[in-house]
Design a protein around this motif. Structure first.
Motif, PDB file in Angstrom:
ATOM      1  N   SER A   6      32.846 -43.149  68.034  1.00 41.28           N
ATOM      2  CA  SER A   6      33.360 -43.942  68.895  1.00 41.28           C
ATOM      3  C   SER A   6      34.748 -44.085  68.329  1.00 41.28           C
ATOM      4  CB  SER A   6      32.622 -44.532  69.670  1.00 41.28           C
ATOM      5  OG  SER A   6      31.233 -44.076  70.585  1.00 41.28           O
ATOM      6  N   VAL A   7      34.827 -45.282  67.019  1.00 41.55           N
ATOM      7  CA  VAL A   7      35.757 -45.766  67.010  1.00 41.55           C
ATOM      8  C   VAL A   7      36.330 -44.145  66.316  1.00 41.55           C
ATOM      9  CG1 VAL A   7      37.148 -46.562  64.740  1.00 41.55           C
ATOM     10  CG2 VAL A   7      35.248 -47.445  65.882  1.00 41.55           C
ATOM     11  N   GLY A   8      35.568 -42.909  65.522  1.00 39.53           N
ATOM     12  CA  GLY A   8      36.972 -41.583  65.591  1.00 39.53           C
ATOM     13  C   GLY A   8      37.602 -40.966  66.370  1.00 39.53           C
ATOM     14  N   GLU A   9      36.825 -40.878  67.646  1.00 43.13           N
ATOM     15  CA  GLU A   9      37.218 -40.395  68.972  1.00 43.13           C
ATOM     16  C   GLU A   9      38.125 -40.754  69.237  1.00 43.13           C
ATOM     17  OE1 GLU A   9      36.333 -37.337  70.716  1.00 43.13           O
ATOM     18  OE2 GLU A   9      35.260 -36.913  68.755  1.00 43.13           O
ATOM     19  N   VAL A  10      38.911 -42.235  69.394  1.00 47.36           N
ATOM     20  CA  VAL A  10      39.210 -43.179  69.948  1.00 47.36           C
ATOM     21  C   VAL A  10      40.925 -42.928  68.643  1.00 47.36           C
ATOM     22  CG1 VAL A  10      40.951 -44.922  70.112  1.00 47.36           C
ATOM     23  CG2 VAL A  10      38.796 -44.809  71.267  1.00 47.36           C
ATOM     24  N   ALA A  11      40.938 -42.920  67.483  1.00 46.28           N
ATOM     25  CA  ALA A  11      41.956 -42.750  66.817  1.00 46.28           C
ATOM     26  C   ALA A  11      42.154 -40.815  66.756  1.00 46.28           C
ATOM     27  CB  ALA A  11      40.917 -42.521  65.149  1.00 46.28           C
ATOM     28  N   ASN A  12      41.249 -40.226  66.885  1.00 51.35           N
ATOM     29  CA  ASN A  12      41.393 -38.356  67.459  1.00 51.35           C
ATOM     30  C   ASN A  12      42.989 -38.300  68.472  1.00 51.35           C
ATOM     31  OD1 ASN A  12      40.753 -35.603  68.170  1.00 51.35           O
ATOM     32  ND2 ASN A  12      40.313 -36.151  66.239  1.00 51.35           N
ATOM     33  N   MET A  13      43.075 -39.551  69.805  1.00 56.94           N
ATOM     34  CA  MET A  13      43.955 -38.846  70.933  1.00 56.94           C
ATOM     35  C   MET A  13      44.704 -40.300  69.760  1.00 56.94           C
ATOM     36  SD  MET A  13      41.987 -40.357  73.833  1.00 56.94           S
ATOM     37  CE  MET A  13      40.930 -41.211  73.463  1.00 56.94           C
ATOM     38  N   VAL A  14      44.701 -41.011  69.359  1.00 57.14           N
ATOM     39  CA  VAL A  14      46.563 -41.019  68.661  1.00 57.14           C
ATOM     40  C   VAL A  14      46.835 -39.960  67.871  1.00 57.14           C
ATOM     41  CG1 VAL A  14      47.238 -42.775  67.256  1.00 57.14           C
ATOM     42  CG2 VAL A  14      45.613 -43.429  68.757  1.00 57.14           C
ATOM     43  N   GLY A  15      46.403 -39.310  67.324  1.00 56.95           N
ATOM     44  CA  GLY A  15      46.711 -38.313  66.312  1.00 56.95           C
ATOM     45  C   GLY A  15      47.350 -37.320  66.975  1.00 56.95           C
ATOM     46  N   VAL A  16      46.470 -36.442  68.142  1.00 56.61           N
ATOM     47  CA  VAL A  16      47.201 -35.786  68.978  1.00 56.61           C
ATOM     48  C   VAL A  16      48.468 -36.209  69.554  1.00 56.61           C
ATOM     49  CG1 VAL A  16      47.241 -34.693  71.184  1.00 56.61           C
ATOM     50  CG2 VAL A  16      45.043 -34.910  70.067  1.00 56.61           C
ATOM     51  N   ALA A  17      48.847 -37.423  69.573  1.00 53.66           N
ATOM     52  CA  ALA A  17      50.000 -37.863  70.298  1.00 53.66           C
ATOM     53  C   ALA A  17      50.744 -37.504  69.755  1.00 53.66           C
ATOM     54  CB  ALA A  17      50.178 -39.219  71.055  1.00 53.66           C
ATOM     55  N   LEU A  18      50.820 -37.912  68.320  1.00 57.82           N
ATOM     56  CA  LEU A  18      51.818 -37.967  66.319  1.00 57.82           C
ATOM     57  C   LEU A  18      51.264 -36.712  66.857  1.00 57.82           C
ATOM     58  CD1 LEU A  18      50.203 -40.694  64.970  1.00 57.82           C
ATOM     59  CD2 LEU A  18      52.035 -41.302  65.819  1.00 57.82           C
ATOM     60  N   THR A  19      51.459 -35.627  66.907  1.00 59.69           N
ATOM     61  CA  THR A  19      51.543 -34.283  66.841  1.00 59.69           C
ATOM     62  C   THR A  19      53.314 -33.815  66.564  1.00 59.69           C
ATOM     63  OG1 THR A  19      48.754 -33.697  66.447  1.00 59.69           O
ATOM     64  CG2 THR A  19      50.502 -31.911  66.858  1.00 59.69           C
ATOM     65  N   VAL A  20      53.436 -34.021  68.405  1.00 55.48           N
ATOM     66  CA  VAL A  20      54.420 -33.284  67.994  1.00 55.48           C
ATOM     67  C   VAL A  20      56.143 -33.561  67.191  1.00 55.48           C
ATOM     68  CG1 VAL A  20      56.292 -32.892  69.725  1.00 55.48           C
ATOM     69  CG2 VAL A  20      54.062 -32.610  70.810  1.00 55.48           C
ATOM     70  N   PRO A  21      56.148 -35.501  67.567  1.00 49.60           N
ATOM     71  CA  PRO A  21      57.437 -36.294  66.636  1.00 49.60           C
ATOM     72  C   PRO A  21      56.812 -35.207  65.116  1.00 49.60           C
ATOM     73  CG  PRO A  21      55.604 -37.326  67.272  1.00 49.60           C
ATOM     74  CD  PRO A  21      55.146 -35.795  68.184  1.00 49.60           C
ATOM     75  N   ILE A  22      55.650 -35.532  64.341  1.00 52.86           N
ATOM     76  CA  ILE A  22      55.773 -34.811  62.591  1.00 52.86           C
ATOM     77  C   ILE A  22      55.581 -34.132  62.869  1.00 52.86           C
ATOM     78  CG2 ILE A  22      53.895 -35.208  61.161  1.00 52.86           C
ATOM     79  CD1 ILE A  22      52.875 -37.869  62.379  1.00 52.86           C
ATOM     80  N   ALA A  23      55.468 -32.902  63.574  1.00 58.29           N
ATOM     81  CA  ALA A  23      55.840 -31.462  62.964  1.00 58.29           C
ATOM     82  C   ALA A  23      57.309 -31.300  64.216  1.00 58.29           C
ATOM     83  CB  ALA A  23      54.820 -30.196  64.430  1.00 58.29           C
ATOM     84  N   ALA A  24      58.189 -31.771  64.693  1.00 59.54           N
ATOM     85  CA  ALA A  24      59.594 -31.460  64.574  1.00 59.54           C
ATOM     86  C   ALA A  24      60.207 -31.698  64.103  1.00 59.54           C
ATOM     87  CB  ALA A  24      59.877 -32.312  66.422  1.00 59.54           C
ATOM     88  N   ARG A  25      59.723 -33.345  62.756  1.00 59.27           N
ATOM     89  CA  ARG A  25      60.444 -33.724  61.526  1.00 59.27           C
ATOM     90  C   ARG A  25      60.001 -33.149  60.613  1.00 59.27           C
ATOM     91  NH1 ARG A  25      63.601 -38.004  60.910  1.00 59.27           N
ATOM     92  NH2 ARG A  25      62.568 -39.292  58.894  1.00 59.27           N
ATOM     93  N   ILE A  26      59.143 -32.856  60.315  1.00 57.57           N
ATOM     94  CA  ILE A  26      58.839 -31.488  58.585  1.00 57.57           C
ATOM     95  C   ILE A  26      58.438 -30.060  58.920  1.00 57.57           C
ATOM     96  CG2 ILE A  26      58.503 -33.926  57.816  1.00 57.57           C
ATOM     97  CD1 ILE A  26      55.368 -33.436  57.913  1.00 57.57           C
ATOM     98  N   GLY A  27      58.439 -29.989  60.186  1.00 55.21           N
ATOM     99  CA  GLY A  27      57.667 -28.341  60.500  1.00 55.21           C
ATOM    100  C   GLY A  27      55.770 -28.482  60.096  1.00 55.21           C
ATOM    101  N   LYS A  28      55.806 -27.223  60.803  1.00 60.21           N
ATOM    102  CA  LYS A  28      54.529 -27.194  61.552  1.00 60.21           C
ATOM    103  C   LYS A  28      53.479 -26.882  60.290  1.00 60.21           C
ATOM    104  CE  LYS A  28      55.109 -25.233  65.610  1.00 60.21           C
ATOM    105  NZ  LYS A  28      55.435 -24.635  66.696  1.00 60.21           N
ATOM    106  N   LYS A  29      53.915 -25.900  58.906  1.00 62.73           N
ATOM    107  CA  LYS A  29      53.224 -25.558  58.069  1.00 62.73           C
ATOM    108  C   LYS A  29      53.152 -27.109  57.132  1.00 62.73           C
ATOM    109  CE  LYS A  29      53.037 -22.507  53.816  1.00 62.73           C
ATOM    110  NZ  LYS A  29      53.762 -21.690  53.740  1.00 62.73           N
ATOM    111  N   SER A  30      54.356 -27.586  56.649  1.00 61.20           N
ATOM    112  CA  SER A  30      54.611 -28.751  56.301  1.00 61.20           C
ATOM    113  C   SER A  30      53.674 -29.837  56.619  1.00 61.20           C
ATOM    114  CB  SER A  30      56.394 -29.528  55.847  1.00 61.20           C
ATOM    115  OG  SER A  30      56.913 -28.697  55.124  1.00 61.20           O
ATOM    116  N   THR A  31      53.422 -29.661  57.830  1.00 63.58           N
ATOM    117  CA  THR A  31      52.860 -30.621  58.535  1.00 63.58           C
ATOM    118  C   THR A  31      51.118 -30.593  58.281  1.00 63.58           C
ATOM    119  OG1 THR A  31      54.028 -31.530  60.316  1.00 63.58           O
ATOM    120  CG2 THR A  31      51.248 -32.107  60.762  1.00 63.58           C
TER     121      THR A  31
END
Length: 359
Positions: free
Chosen positions: A156-181
């Motif tokens: 359950s803790v992992g599922e909540v953290a998983n949703m946080v990761g989904v929200a972080l995808t766009v800003p991280i990929a936009a900054r360093i690129g999809k392949k690098s991410t």
């Protein structure tokens, strides 16, 4: 009587309600029939077309001649023009052949399969790991409250953290690129999975397990939307190189990779545990602590740590050869915008020579 006078046929469409747009004259009675070089069409509809005047004006300037004042005729003209202008050149066979020679697609499928294997192996092992290594009466202290440390809490803790990761995808990929991410995330998954192996099975160690579970789940949360967006890039690449996006085939292959990854990962966990002498519980033994063989205990630790780490490392190797870098994708998108403005016949082959050598 009216129906009796109509010619024989297998289909009919009628309209008995007065028109809400245009004059109430016989010419506006629906259905509106249109004859064109591809056949005939009859159209009836209820409601008002909000931009009927603008569309009618544009059609008249393009040479259309209207015989009614109904907005239904406007819709009929728009539909007819689309039908006459559109020629389908879709061929599932050619799309499939193009897909088989699409190198970025093959590499991304392999990487996605590794990602699903990582998730499935860890997820399928958790219940066995807690039953036979953590035990059924492990607790962690949160202030003065003792919380049962069991697989449900861990997941359950992992599922909540998983949703946080989904929200972080766009800003991280936009900054360093999809392949690098992709490479960075999997490198961190390798490190964190290996670190999990060295955590002691103690109350203090349980907190470290939860912390690593949170970090690993955030990273896998980043991966899920990232892979889907990379499939979109592969579709753009296919459209530019083969003049067919094969979007349906490309995205359905993602679903195929998920299913294969889940099936292979889940089966591999059971095969390995069985091969290492794992003692399965019967229905009557549910909740009981069983003595497992040293090989089974070792296999459980490997399934939670080094085996997922190896799969993540393999994903890095596969994606390392993935050619659609941020610069390449930007070039492809820019070229597609230009070509989509070209006449409907599509670009000539020599317009794509710059990308013909993309692996």
């Amino acid at each position: 009587d009216v129906l009796a006078r109509m010619p024989r046929g297998s289909m009919a469409v009628g309209h008995v309600r007065y028109g809400t747009t245009g004059a109430r004259v016989r010419a506006n009675c629906q259905p509106i029939e249109v004859n064109h070089r591809k056949g005939r069409m009859a159209l009836a509809h209820n409601g008002n077309l909000s931009n009927a005047d603008e569309l009618r004006c544009a059609l008249e300037l393009a040479g259309a001649i209207f015989h009614t004042t109904s907005d239904t005729e406007t819709i009929a003209y728009v539909v007819t023009r689309e039908r006459l202008r559109t020629t389908s050149s879709v061929s599932i066979g050619s799309d499939f052949r193009s897909l088989l020679t699409n190198r970025p697609w093959w590499l991304l499928i392999g990487a996605a399969l590794c990602f699903n294997l990582f998730n499935t192996v860890r997820g399928a092992t958790v219940a066995y790991f807690f039953a036979d290594i953590i035990g059924f009466d492990a607790h962690i202290m949160l202030f003065s409250v003792a919380l049962l440390f069991y697989s449900g809490l861990f997941l359950s803790v992992g599922e909540v953290a998983n949703m946080v990761g989904v929200a972080l995808t766009v800003p991280i990929a936009a900054r360093i690129g999809k392949k690098s991410t992709f490479i960075l995330v999997n490198a961190l998954l390798v490190v964190l999975s290996v670190l999990f192996f060295f955590i002691p099975v103690t109350p203090a160690g349980y907190w470290w397990m939860l912390l690593l579970q949170v970090l690993i789940s955030v990273l896998t949360g980043i991966m899920s939307p990232l892979v889907w967006s990379m499939y979109a890039d592969v579709s753009d690449y296919a459209e530019l190189r083969y003049r067919t996006a094969s979007t349906g085939l490309i995205f359905s292959s993602s679903s195929m990779a998920q299913k294969f990854g889940s099936a292979i990962g889940g089966a591999a966990v059971l095969w390995l545990l069985g091969a290492c002498g794992y003692v399965a519980r019967t229905a009557e033994q549910a909740g009981e602590v069983l003595t497992q063989t040293p090989g089974a205990i070792r296999a459980l630790w490997m399934l939670m740590t080094f085996i997922p780490a190896g799969v993540a490392l393999l994903a890095i190797v596969v994606v390392w050869f993935y050619p659609l870098t941020t610069r390449r994708v930007e070039e492809i998108v820019a070229r597609l915008k230009e070509l989509r403005k070209a006449p409907a016949s599509g670009p000539e082959r020599d317009e794509m020579t710059d990308f013909a050598n993309i692996p």
